[in-house]
Write a protein that holds these residues in place. Structure first.
Motif, PDB file in Angstrom:
ATOM      1  N   GLN A 334      21.231   3.625 -16.538  1.00 15.06           N
ATOM      2  CA  GLN A 334      20.492   4.013 -17.515  1.00 15.06           C
ATOM      3  C   GLN A 334      20.258   2.794 -18.884  1.00 15.06           C
ATOM      4  N   THR A 335      21.298   2.341 -18.959  1.00 15.56           N
ATOM      5  CA  THR A 335      21.530   1.024 -19.931  1.00 15.56           C
ATOM      6  C   THR A 335      20.514  -0.239 -19.267  1.00 15.56           C
ATOM      7  N   SER A 336      20.436  -0.261 -17.879  1.00 13.27           N
ATOM      8  CA  SER A 336      19.751  -1.110 -17.159  1.00 13.27           C
ATOM      9  C   SER A 336      18.345  -0.797 -17.290  1.00 13.27           C
ATOM     10  N   ARG A 337      17.988   0.407 -17.075  1.00  5.97           N
ATOM     11  CA  ARG A 337      16.524   0.946 -17.361  1.00  5.97           C
ATOM     12  C   ARG A 337      15.900   0.796 -18.548  1.00  5.97           C
ATOM     13  N   MET A 338      16.729   0.915 -19.637  1.00  2.00           N
ATOM     14  CA  MET A 338      16.378   0.891 -21.106  1.00  2.00           C
ATOM     15  C   MET A 338      16.135  -0.686 -21.297  1.00  2.00           C
ATOM     16  N   VAL A 339      16.944  -1.340 -20.972  1.00  2.62           N
ATOM     17  CA  VAL A 339      16.791  -2.951 -20.999  1.00  2.62           C
ATOM     18  C   VAL A 339      15.407  -3.360 -20.439  1.00  2.62           C
ATOM     19  N   ILE A 340      15.109  -3.023 -19.130  1.00  5.21           N
ATOM     20  CA  ILE A 340      13.964  -3.300 -18.500  1.00  5.21           C
ATOM     21  C   ILE A 340      12.728  -2.613 -19.118  1.00  5.21           C
ATOM     22  N   ALA A 341      12.757  -1.390 -19.792  1.00  2.00           N
ATOM     23  CA  ALA A 341      11.769  -0.842 -20.454  1.00  2.00           C
ATOM     24  C   ALA A 341      11.551  -1.899 -21.728  1.00  2.00           C
ATOM     25  N   GLU A 342      12.606  -2.145 -22.436  1.00  6.46           N
ATOM     26  CA  GLU A 342      12.347  -2.653 -23.745  1.00  6.46           C
ATOM     27  C   GLU A 342      11.749  -4.262 -23.545  1.00  6.46           C
ATOM     28  N   ILE A 343      12.402  -4.679 -22.242  1.00  3.66           N
ATOM     29  CA  ILE A 343      11.739  -5.948 -21.965  1.00  3.66           C
ATOM     30  C   ILE A 343      10.137  -5.886 -21.844  1.00  3.66           C
ATOM     31  N   ALA A 344       9.784  -4.805 -20.924  1.00  3.48           N
ATOM     32  CA  ALA A 344       8.482  -4.493 -20.777  1.00  3.48           C
ATOM     33  C   ALA A 344       7.657  -4.370 -21.859  1.00  3.48           C
ATOM     34  N   ILE A 345       8.163  -3.724 -22.766  1.00  2.00           N
ATOM     35  CA  ILE A 345       7.419  -3.575 -24.075  1.00  2.00           C
ATOM     36  C   ILE A 345       7.180  -4.784 -24.862  1.00  2.00           C
ATOM     37  N   VAL A 346       8.390  -5.536 -25.045  1.00  2.00           N
ATOM     38  CA  VAL A 346       8.254  -6.999 -25.467  1.00  2.00           C
ATOM     39  C   VAL A 346       7.074  -7.561 -24.805  1.00  2.00           C
ATOM     40  N   VAL A 347       7.173  -7.690 -23.540  1.00  2.00           N
ATOM     41  CA  VAL A 347       6.051  -8.554 -22.888  1.00  2.00           C
ATOM     42  C   VAL A 347       4.764  -8.064 -23.149  1.00  2.00           C
ATOM     43  N   LEU A 348       4.609  -6.690 -22.960  1.00  2.00           N
ATOM     44  CA  LEU A 348       3.352  -6.053 -23.279  1.00  2.00           C
ATOM     45  C   LEU A 348       2.864  -6.729 -24.755  1.00  2.00           C
ATOM     46  N   PHE A 349       3.659  -6.402 -25.674  1.00  2.00           N
ATOM     47  CA  PHE A 349       3.527  -6.735 -26.973  1.00  2.00           C
ATOM     48  C   PHE A 349       3.086  -8.425 -27.232  1.00  2.00           C
ATOM     49  N   VAL A 350       3.852  -9.070 -26.277  1.00  2.00           N
ATOM     50  CA  VAL A 350       3.348 -10.677 -26.527  1.00  2.00           C
ATOM     51  C   VAL A 350       2.168 -10.884 -25.995  1.00  2.00           C
ATOM     52  N   ILE A 351       1.810 -10.061 -24.818  1.00  2.00           N
ATOM     53  CA  ILE A 351       0.505 -10.264 -24.168  1.00  2.00           C
ATOM     54  C   ILE A 351      -0.589  -9.821 -24.826  1.00  2.00           C
ATOM     55  N   ASP A 352      -0.312  -8.579 -25.670  1.00  2.00           N
ATOM     56  CA  ASP A 352      -1.310  -8.070 -26.669  1.00  2.00           C
ATOM     57  C   ASP A 352      -1.685  -8.991 -27.939  1.00  2.00           C
ATOM     58  N   ILE A 353      -0.739  -9.805 -28.426  1.00  2.00           N
ATOM     59  CA  ILE A 353      -0.677 -10.715 -29.192  1.00  2.00           C
ATOM     60  C   ILE A 353      -1.474 -11.893 -28.766  1.00  2.00           C
ATOM     61  N   ILE A 354      -1.390 -12.253 -27.533  1.00  2.00           N
ATOM     62  CA  ILE A 354      -2.069 -13.519 -27.045  1.00  2.00           C
ATOM     63  C   ILE A 354      -3.373 -13.098 -26.681  1.00  2.00           C
ATOM     64  N   LEU A 355      -3.808 -11.975 -26.553  1.00  2.00           N
ATOM     65  CA  LEU A 355      -5.147 -11.363 -26.115  1.00  2.00           C
ATOM     66  C   LEU A 355      -5.697 -11.367 -27.492  1.00  2.00           C
ATOM     67  N   ILE A 356      -5.298 -10.926 -28.515  1.00  2.00           N
ATOM     68  CA  ILE A 356      -5.671 -10.903 -29.776  1.00  2.00           C
ATOM     69  C   ILE A 356      -6.255 -12.265 -30.499  1.00  2.00           C
ATOM     70  N   PHE A 357      -5.386 -12.969 -30.175  1.00  2.00           N
ATOM     71  CA  PHE A 357      -5.450 -14.541 -30.476  1.00  2.00           C
ATOM     72  C   PHE A 357      -6.587 -15.148 -29.730  1.00  2.00           C
ATOM     73  N   PHE A 358      -6.775 -15.007 -28.481  1.00  2.00           N
ATOM     74  CA  PHE A 358      -7.816 -15.565 -27.806  1.00  2.00           C
ATOM     75  C   PHE A 358      -9.130 -14.710 -28.334  1.00  2.00           C
ATOM     76  N   GLU A 359      -9.025 -13.450 -28.651  1.00  2.00           N
ATOM     77  CA  GLU A 359     -10.273 -12.871 -29.121  1.00  2.00           C
ATOM     78  C   GLU A 359     -10.758 -13.633 -30.414  1.00  2.00           C
ATOM     79  N   ILE A 360      -9.938 -13.821 -31.308  1.00  2.00           N
ATOM     80  CA  ILE A 360     -10.317 -14.309 -32.634  1.00  2.00           C
ATOM     81  C   ILE A 360     -10.799 -15.765 -32.298  1.00  2.00           C
TER      82      ILE A 360
END
Length: 364
Positions: A334-360
């Motif tokens: 469960q801990t491994s799954r939570m870590v993977i989920a948190e990493i995925a959230i961070v990655v998606l957040f970073v991607i979202d920021i990058i997309l917003i930056f390119f849009e600007i």
């Protein structure tokens, strides 16, 4: 002193399945079998009985090695055990039983005859077996009971133990000579109800002086032997399962096995814990002797001699190890799954920021 009337009862107990459906079994066997209720000669409560009486099959006469003419029969228990019993008449000098017991313990042909009956039974009752064993002939326990009804002299329990305790000890241990300490140990678990009867229980055999020819003490000893068989087998199964689980989990951690396999390992551990816990609880509740103090003492004596409490403790501890393994690995998963989920959230957040930056940048 000579035995005038007595019997030798040889037991061979086999574990054939996790469970036997008694209702289906009764339909299969029909009139070939009868219910074997617990014998009761003393004043005991009506509820003192098997939870579900085993079925008894009588085969008839059987000639055993050593010139023993026996009566063969079998009991089939719902918790997956089949007991083959050979009953032979014995008489003559008590000292002769020492050689007889040694012959029985060293002779494998008697067990082979018991296996022959076992195969016939398994073939006949196969539809009633739930999760049958892969090799039931190898999962067995044997025991001998020398059941004497009368001697050529009048004796009571105290006189018999005092004058012939050494001989009885050597009979049960199948030894021509024993030290005083071993004789004392062999006769340690002795009981008497009426004063003219005697029950002595040892590891591989028992000696009963029973002028009234009652069966309940014999039935209780048989049940204790069956418990020994079951506990010993479950202990062995748990040993193999824990060792296998350790190997699998180590391989998963070292990435030699896919991480997704951890779920199957945990499922196997959980299923085994539940199955064995259920069977042990059913076995312990199969016959309760709270209402008869003497039979409870007989069971306790057999339990102490067979170290049943130690076997139970060992099984319980190994079940706890499985529980611990399951819990820790599940938490780790469960801990491994939570870590993977948190990493995925961070990655998606970073991607979202990058997309917003390119849009600007694009709008400028």
């Amino acid at each position: 002193m000579k035995i005038v009337d007595g019997s030798l009862m040889l037991y061979f107990c086999f574990d054939v399945a996790d469970e036997i459906n008694i209702h289906i079994l009764e339909k299969i066997l029909g009139t070939q079998a009868e219910k074997a209720f617990l014998s009761r000669t003393t004043l005991v409560p009506e509820y003192l009985q098997y939870k579900s009486p085993p079925l008894l099959i009588k085969f008839g006469e059987e000639k055993l090695p050593g010139g023993l003419v026996s009566f063969a029969e079998a009991k089939i228990y719902e918790f997956g055990v089949v007991t083959i019993r050979f009953t032979s008449q014995i008489h003559g000098e008590m000292e002769n039983l020492i050689g007889l017991n040694r012959f029985i313990q060293e002779n494998n042909d008697i067990k082979n005859i018991a296996v022959k009956y076992l195969r016939e039974i398994i073939y006949a009752i196969k539809p009633s077996l739930i999760r049958p064993g892969t090799n039931p002939e190898s999962d067995w326990e044997d025991y001998a009971i020398y059941w004497v009804h009368s001697f050529d002299e009048k004796v009571d329990s105290q006189l018999l133990l005092k004058n012939y305790g050494s001989c009885i000890a050597r009979i049960m241990r199948a030894e021509e000579q024993l030290s005083d300490s071993e004789i004392e140990d062999a006769c340690k678990y002795h009981l008497s109800y009426y004063g003219d009867d005697l029950t002595l229980i040892d590891w591989s055999s028992a000696f009963l002086y029973d002028p009234r020819k009652t069966y309940e003490v014999i039935d209780v000893i048989e049940f204790a032997v069956i418990q020994l068989l079951e506990l010993r087998l479950y202990d062995s199964v748990l040993d193999r399962s824990i060792e296998s689980a350790y190997d699998d989990l180590a391989a998963i951690r070292q990435r030699r096995i896919k991480v997704v396999m951890i779920s199957s390992v945990l499922d196997r551990l959980s299923r085994m814990k539940l199955d064995i816990s259920e069977v042990i609880d059913r076995l312990e509740n199969y016959l309760k002797l709270i209402g008869d103090l003497y039979l409870a003492k007989v069971y306790q004596a057999a339990s102490s001699r067979f170290y049943l409490d130690r076997w139970k403790l060992a099984v319980r501890e190994k079940l706890s190890v499985i529980e611990s393994l399951y819990t820790k690995e599940w938490e780790r998963l469960q801990t491994s799954r939570m870590v993977i989920a948190e990493i995925a959230i961070v990655v998606l957040f970073v991607i979202d920021i990058i997309l917003i930056f390119f849009e600007i940048i694009k709008t400028k």
